[in-house]
Design a protein around this motif. Sequence first.
Motif, PDB file in Angstrom:
ATOM      1  N   ASP A 217       0.810  -1.213   0.000  1.00 63.20           N
ATOM      2  CA  ASP A 217       0.000   0.000   0.000  1.00 63.20           C
ATOM      3  C   ASP A 217       0.847   1.268   0.000  1.00 63.20           C
ATOM      4  OD1 ASP A 217      -2.345  -1.495   0.083  1.00 63.20           O
ATOM      5  OD2 ASP A 217      -2.390  -1.532   2.274  1.00 63.20           O
ATOM      6  N   ASP A 218       2.152   1.092  -0.006  1.00 61.21           N
ATOM      7  CA  ASP A 218       3.061   2.242   0.071  1.00 61.21           C
ATOM      8  C   ASP A 218       3.962   2.314  -1.152  1.00 61.21           C
ATOM      9  OD1 ASP A 218       4.216   4.519   1.331  1.00 61.21           O
ATOM     10  OD2 ASP A 218       5.907   3.292   1.979  1.00 61.21           O
ATOM     11  N   THR A 219       3.424   1.939  -2.304  1.00 62.77           N
ATOM     12  CA  THR A 219       4.226   1.944  -3.534  1.00 62.77           C
ATOM     13  C   THR A 219       3.751   3.003  -4.529  1.00 62.77           C
ATOM     14  OG1 THR A 219       2.831   0.250  -4.535  1.00 62.77           O
ATOM     15  CG2 THR A 219       4.776  -0.512  -3.318  1.00 62.77           C
ATOM     16  N   TRP A 220       2.769   3.810  -4.129  1.00 63.03           N
ATOM     17  CA  TRP A 220       2.198   4.778  -5.061  1.00 63.03           C
ATOM     18  C   TRP A 220       3.208   5.833  -5.504  1.00 63.03           C
ATOM     19  CZ3 TRP A 220       2.432   9.906  -3.865  1.00 63.03           C
ATOM     20  CH2 TRP A 220       2.646  10.243  -2.525  1.00 63.03           C
ATOM     21  N   TRP A 221       4.226   6.117  -4.691  1.00 60.07           N
ATOM     22  CA  TRP A 221       5.192   7.176  -5.003  1.00 60.07           C
ATOM     23  C   TRP A 221       6.403   6.649  -5.778  1.00 60.07           C
ATOM     24  CZ3 TRP A 221       9.985   6.520  -2.544  1.00 60.07           C
ATOM     25  CH2 TRP A 221       9.996   5.625  -1.465  1.00 60.07           C
ATOM     26  N   ILE A 222       6.379   5.372  -6.098  1.00 61.96           N
ATOM     27  CA  ILE A 222       7.470   4.758  -6.866  1.00 61.96           C
ATOM     28  C   ILE A 222       7.045   4.636  -8.328  1.00 61.96           C
ATOM     29  CG2 ILE A 222       8.947   2.728  -7.103  1.00 61.96           C
ATOM     30  CD1 ILE A 222       9.405   4.133  -4.501  1.00 61.96           C
ATOM     31  N   PRO A 223       7.875   5.077  -9.283  1.00 64.63           N
ATOM     32  CA  PRO A 223       7.530   4.935 -10.707  1.00 64.63           C
ATOM     33  C   PRO A 223       7.323   3.474 -11.096  1.00 64.63           C
ATOM     34  CG  PRO A 223       9.389   6.423 -10.419  1.00 64.63           C
ATOM     35  CD  PRO A 223       9.161   5.776  -9.088  1.00 64.63           C
ATOM     36  N   SER A 224       6.490   3.265 -12.079  1.00 60.18           N
ATOM     37  CA  SER A 224       6.156   1.896 -12.498  1.00 60.18           C
ATOM     38  C   SER A 224       7.386   1.137 -12.973  1.00 60.18           C
ATOM     39  CB  SER A 224       5.099   1.925 -13.603  1.00 60.18           C
ATOM     40  OG  SER A 224       5.568   2.656 -14.732  1.00 60.18           O
ATOM     41  N   HIS A 225       8.337   1.816 -13.631  1.00 61.29           N
ATOM     42  CA  HIS A 225       9.502   1.102 -14.141  1.00 61.29           C
ATOM     43  C   HIS A 225      10.455   0.675 -13.019  1.00 61.29           C
ATOM     44  CE1 HIS A 225      11.384   5.107 -13.806  1.00 61.29           C
ATOM     45  NE2 HIS A 225      12.554   4.484 -13.836  1.00 61.29           N
ATOM     46  N   LEU A 226      10.237   1.215 -11.815  1.00 60.88           N
ATOM     47  CA  LEU A 226      11.031   0.804 -10.651  1.00 60.88           C
ATOM     48  C   LEU A 226      10.241  -0.133  -9.736  1.00 60.88           C
ATOM     49  CD1 LEU A 226      12.830   4.154  -9.702  1.00 60.88           C
ATOM     50  CD2 LEU A 226      13.730   2.226 -11.024  1.00 60.88           C
ATOM     51  N   GLY A 227       9.117  -0.621 -10.243  1.00 60.38           N
ATOM     52  CA  GLY A 227       8.335  -1.591  -9.484  1.00 60.38           C
ATOM     53  C   GLY A 227       7.218  -1.002  -8.655  1.00 60.38           C
ATOM     54  N   GLY A 228       6.973   0.307  -8.787  1.00 63.25           N
ATOM     55  CA  GLY A 228       5.914   0.937  -8.014  1.00 63.25           C
ATOM     56  C   GLY A 228       4.583   0.938  -8.731  1.00 63.25           C
ATOM     57  N   THR A 229       3.604   1.560  -8.092  1.00 63.22           N
ATOM     58  CA  THR A 229       2.254   1.589  -8.654  1.00 63.22           C
ATOM     59  C   THR A 229       1.844   2.980  -9.133  1.00 63.22           C
ATOM     60  OG1 THR A 229       1.386   1.832  -6.393  1.00 63.22           O
ATOM     61  CG2 THR A 229       1.439  -0.392  -7.324  1.00 63.22           C
ATOM     62  N   ALA A 230       2.801   3.876  -9.293  1.00 65.46           N
ATOM     63  CA  ALA A 230       2.492   5.176  -9.905  1.00 65.46           C
ATOM     64  C   ALA A 230       2.039   4.940 -11.340  1.00 65.46           C
ATOM     65  CB  ALA A 230       3.725   6.074  -9.882  1.00 65.46           C
ATOM     66  N   PRO A 231       1.252   5.856 -11.892  1.00 61.80           N
ATOM     67  CA  PRO A 231       0.840   5.699 -13.295  1.00 61.80           C
ATOM     68  C   PRO A 231       2.048   5.617 -14.218  1.00 61.80           C
ATOM     69  CG  PRO A 231      -0.397   7.465 -12.223  1.00 61.80           C
ATOM     70  CD  PRO A 231       0.697   7.072 -11.272  1.00 61.80           C
ATOM     71  N   THR A 232       1.907   4.861 -15.283  1.00 65.16           N
ATOM     72  CA  THR A 232       2.948   4.865 -16.302  1.00 65.16           C
ATOM     73  C   THR A 232       2.936   6.240 -16.978  1.00 65.16           C
ATOM     74  OG1 THR A 232       1.468   4.126 -18.058  1.00 65.16           O
ATOM     75  CG2 THR A 232       2.546   2.412 -16.733  1.00 65.16           C
ATOM     76  N   PRO A 233       3.995   6.598 -17.710  1.00 64.46           N
ATOM     77  CA  PRO A 233       3.971   7.885 -18.419  1.00 64.46           C
ATOM     78  C   PRO A 233       2.758   8.035 -19.341  1.00 64.46           C
ATOM     79  CG  PRO A 233       6.209   7.066 -18.332  1.00 64.46           C
ATOM     80  CD  PRO A 233       5.339   5.973 -17.769  1.00 64.46           C
ATOM     81  N   ALA A 234       2.365   6.949 -20.014  1.00 66.53           N
ATOM     82  CA  ALA A 234       1.192   7.024 -20.896  1.00 66.53           C
ATOM     83  C   ALA A 234      -0.082   7.250 -20.088  1.00 66.53           C
ATOM     84  CB  ALA A 234       1.081   5.753 -21.725  1.00 66.53           C
ATOM     85  N   GLU A 235      -0.211   6.553 -18.960  1.00 67.27           N
ATOM     86  CA  GLU A 235      -1.385   6.742 -18.106  1.00 67.27           C
ATOM     87  C   GLU A 235      -1.415   8.143 -17.512  1.00 67.27           C
ATOM     88  OE1 GLU A 235      -1.818   2.077 -16.581  1.00 67.27           O
ATOM     89  OE2 GLU A 235      -0.635   3.534 -15.437  1.00 67.27           O
ATOM     90  N   ALA A 236      -0.242   8.650 -17.129  1.00 67.65           N
ATOM     91  CA  ALA A 236      -0.162  10.006 -16.566  1.00 67.65           C
ATOM     92  C   ALA A 236      -0.554  11.044 -17.619  1.00 67.65           C
ATOM     93  CB  ALA A 236       1.231  10.271 -16.036  1.00 67.65           C
ATOM     94  N   ALA A 237      -0.122  10.824 -18.870  1.00 70.43           N
ATOM     95  CA  ALA A 237      -0.484  11.751 -19.950  1.00 70.43           C
ATOM     96  C   ALA A 237      -1.993  11.766 -20.154  1.00 70.43           C
ATOM     97  CB  ALA A 237       0.239  11.367 -21.239  1.00 70.43           C
TER      98      ALA A 237
END
Length: 243
Positions: A217-237
């Motif tokens: 539940d604490d992976t939201w601030w990690i980029p997806s390419h580093l294994g986190g659950t932040a939006p991918t660049p395409a999703e963020a766009a």
Amino acid sequence: MAELVYPPVIGVARTMFKALDLRFDIQGSEHIPQRGGAVLVSNHIGYLDFVFCGLAARPAKRLVRFMAKESVFRHKVSGPLMRAMKHIPVDRAAGMDAYKHALKALRSGEIIGVFPEATISQSFTLKNFKSGAARLAQEAGVPVLPMALWGTQRLWTKGHKRDLGRHHIPITMRVGEPIAADPAEHADTVTERVRARVQDLLEAAQRAYPVRPKGPDDTWWIPSHLGGTAPTPAEAAALDRRR
């Protein structure tokens, strides 16, 4: 002219940092020139990024004038403070006025802070850079100072609630050596060189960051390419387009 507002605001910010028990890791502040104009360029992952970028310039005893969206200057609280600290409002419908204001400040020896991604990156990766910072540096005959922040998104960022509790959050900052902005070089080429350097600094800040997620539940601030659950660049766009 005496700075009547900026230094007290810095004092308040430092008091807030101490109250939050933020853990700072700042490297490269020696690259901030003690005099003369420069364009400070950073990634943008949180609403408080300008505060932290300004903090990195304090060892050189410099005050950074940031370019910020004009709506911030209309706010009844932040507006008077932003104007008193000589930050520069940017009206995207009439951007040339802000450009001329920043150019004049650079030529008078100020450091101008720019977030060339224009908006917060919700993927916490670098978006494309707009060329305005490079063009300013070229026309003013000043260098670009590349910088990267990491950890600021955990305090307050787009799409997430503020976390201003005393959670000992680390903030990692890296400032690179000045980059010459040759007027003979195409602004887009300078921009890509600056972006590549900011990317290097960002990766260095991420590697040095001393905290790992506490759980799924604490992976939201990690980029997806580093294994986190932040939006991918395409999703963020896609999120940016919807906003």
